[in-house]
Design an enzyme around this catalytic site. Sequence first.
Site, short mmCIF file in Angstrom:
data_model
loop_
_atom_site.label_atom_id
_atom_site.label_comp_id
_atom_site.label_asym_id
_atom_site.label_seq_id
_atom_site.Cartn_x
_atom_site.Cartn_y
_atom_site.Cartn_z
N LYS A 21 78.53 66.97 38.25
CA LYS A 21 77.74 67.60 39.32
C LYS A 21 78.49 67.48 40.67
O LYS A 21 78.55 68.42 41.43
CB LYS A 21 76.35 66.95 39.44
CG LYS A 21 75.43 67.20 38.26
CD LYS A 21 75.06 68.65 38.05
CE LYS A 21 74.22 69.22 39.17
NZ LYS A 21 73.84 70.63 38.88
N THR A 26 72.15 66.92 42.64
CA THR A 26 71.37 65.71 42.40
C THR A 26 71.72 64.58 43.39
O THR A 26 72.82 64.58 43.96
CB THR A 26 71.64 65.23 40.95
OG1 THR A 26 71.21 63.90 40.80
CG2 THR A 26 73.12 65.28 40.61
N ASP A 27 70.80 63.63 43.50
CA ASP A 27 71.07 62.44 44.32
C ASP A 27 72.09 61.52 43.63
O ASP A 27 72.66 60.63 44.26
CB ASP A 27 69.77 61.67 44.63
CG ASP A 27 68.99 61.22 43.40
OD1 ASP A 27 69.41 61.51 42.26
OD2 ASP A 27 67.94 60.56 43.58
N GLU A 28 72.31 61.74 42.32
CA GLU A 28 73.20 60.84 41.57
C GLU A 28 74.65 60.94 42.04
O GLU A 28 75.45 60.04 41.80
CB GLU A 28 73.12 61.13 40.06
CG GLU A 28 71.71 60.94 39.53
CD GLU A 28 71.63 60.83 38.03
OE1 GLU A 28 72.62 60.41 37.40
OE2 GLU A 28 70.57 61.15 37.48
N TYR A 73 77.94 62.79 33.79
CA TYR A 73 77.00 63.78 34.34
C TYR A 73 77.14 63.89 35.86
O TYR A 73 77.38 64.97 36.39
CB TYR A 73 75.55 63.42 33.96
CG TYR A 73 74.52 64.15 34.81
CD1 TYR A 73 74.34 65.53 34.70
CD2 TYR A 73 73.73 63.46 35.75
CE1 TYR A 73 73.42 66.21 35.49
CE2 TYR A 73 72.80 64.14 36.54
CZ TYR A 73 72.65 65.51 36.41
OH TYR A 73 71.74 66.18 37.21
P1 NAD Z 1 67.24 71.21 31.96
O1 NAD Z 1 68.21 70.47 31.10
O2 NAD Z 1 65.79 71.07 31.70
O3 NAD Z 1 67.58 72.78 31.94
C1 NAD Z 1 68.87 73.26 32.13
C2 NAD Z 1 68.91 74.70 31.60
O4 NAD Z 1 70.23 75.21 31.88
C3 NAD Z 1 68.70 74.80 30.09
O5 NAD Z 1 67.72 75.79 29.79
C4 NAD Z 1 70.07 75.19 29.56
O6 NAD Z 1 70.02 76.04 28.42
C5 NAD Z 1 70.68 75.92 30.75
N1 NAD Z 1 72.15 75.89 30.74
C6 NAD Z 1 72.96 74.81 30.61
N2 NAD Z 1 74.25 75.18 30.66
C7 NAD Z 1 74.26 76.53 30.80
C8 NAD Z 1 75.28 77.50 30.90
N3 NAD Z 1 76.57 77.16 30.83
N4 NAD Z 1 74.95 78.80 31.04
C9 NAD Z 1 73.64 79.17 31.07
N5 NAD Z 1 72.62 78.30 30.97
C10 NAD Z 1 72.93 76.99 30.84
O7 NAD Z 1 67.60 70.76 33.45
P2 NAD Z 1 66.70 70.59 34.74
O8 NAD Z 1 66.14 69.22 34.76
O9 NAD Z 1 65.80 71.75 34.89
O10 NAD Z 1 67.82 70.63 35.88
C11 NAD Z 1 68.18 71.85 36.53
C12 NAD Z 1 69.19 71.55 37.62
O11 NAD Z 1 68.62 70.62 38.56
C13 NAD Z 1 70.48 70.87 37.12
O12 NAD Z 1 71.57 71.37 37.85
C14 NAD Z 1 70.29 69.40 37.45
O13 NAD Z 1 71.52 68.75 37.67
C15 NAD Z 1 69.48 69.51 38.73
N6 NAD Z 1 68.63 68.33 39.02
C16 NAD Z 1 67.72 67.90 38.11
C17 NAD Z 1 66.91 66.81 38.42
C18 NAD Z 1 65.85 66.30 37.45
O14 NAD Z 1 65.22 65.27 37.73
N7 NAD Z 1 65.59 66.99 36.34
C19 NAD Z 1 67.06 66.15 39.65
C20 NAD Z 1 68.01 66.64 40.56
C21 NAD Z 1 68.78 67.73 40.25
#
Ligand code: NAD
Length: 335
Positions: free
Chosen positions: A151, A122-124, A147
């Site tokens: 990350k 993430t950008d965070e 969080y």
């Molecule tokens: P989300 O919360 O919608 O989905 C995450 C999924 O991961 C869930 O289905 C959860 O059950 C699964 N999960 C969590 N811990 C787990 C584990 N230990 N083993 C197996 N499965 C596990 O999240 P998202 O928004 O789809 O984000 C996905 C990735 O992208 C993350 O790494 C997040 O940090 C990164 N990200 C998200 C955003 C955003 O805006 N949503 C932006 C930048 C980066």
Amino acid sequence: MRKFIVTGGLGFIGSNLINILQKKYFIINIDKVSYASNHNNIDPYIKNYKFYKQDINNKIFIQNILKKYKPSIIFNLAAETHVDRSIDGPRQFIESNIIGVFNLLEAIRSYNKKIKLIHVSTDEVYGDLKKNYKSKEEDSYNPSSPYSASKASGDLLIKSYIRTYKVPAVITNCCNNFGPNQYPEKLIPTIIYKILNKESIPIYGKGENIREWIYVKDHCDALIKVAEKGVIGENYNIGSGITLNNIQIVKKIISIFKNINYDRKVKSKILLVKDRPGHDLRYCLNSSKIRNELKWKYKSNFDQRINETIIWYIDKFRNNYFKNKNFKYRIGQKT
Ligand code: NAD
């Protein structure tokens, strides 16, 4: 047919990625199935697909999956992702986002075939930015929340495994995503659900926090580009260049509701609520590296995509898509 592992594939970004990848590749989805997961997020006609309900912390399981399928790529999207939840209870964030990454790295290290890890971050991790500054890949990490710290820690572990053990990994740092399949506790789906429920829209502080917004499918395209062309050991920022503060987003969504003639008048008003502790004011990415070196382009029109997203949520709201309707962690409603 090449085989790819996607972890966290029942979540928001992972499911969008699988729905694109499954047209060309065999996908193994590993997800522990949390509150944010939804099997309905996966294309119902998907063919080349195998789902495993498992935690990425189960190293033996991951090792066996690597041996069984011999995948060429692992996209790691398994993570705990909601900042508010991390403030109330950081432990799960440490378990999934740090120890989970460690386990994946150890499983890959003990597997001696060619494989590429694409780790989605993430950008965070870059922390709060001054006006006009854009984070570059070489900037040091300065996370503010449990969080973003979890990350950042996962990213740093990966960097150490790349250098020390030559684990073939690439890290991507993306800005805020929006689009279909996102559990309605993050900003954009919260605003939409509040309007649909005719409730006031809670916004932290003065609503001046600025984020860069990318349509989720553009993010997925960038991840595929990184999988195909990304150089092992590198980080790539993935951004759209579109920045808005929270009040601007609410106003935009309200105006779209009015334009699409939603069958009820939008009655919702903005309610400014006590700010989140440690709330960063601004994130923004310099994404010239992925644009110049990998020839990736952000293609979407923000207004059109937010329109489509609203229409998607209206449909899902009517059809009870998100079964757990007590979205306790929506902004300003922490328990
Ligand atoms: P989300 O919360 O919608 O989905 C995450 C999924 O991961 C869930 O289905 C959860 O059950 C699964 N999960 C969590 N811990 C787990 C584990 N230990 N083993 C197996 N499965 C596990 O999240 P998202 O928004 O789809 O984000 C996905 C990735 O992208 C993350 O790494 C997040 O940090 C990164 N990200 C998200 C955003 C955003 O805006 N949503 C932006 C930048 C980066």
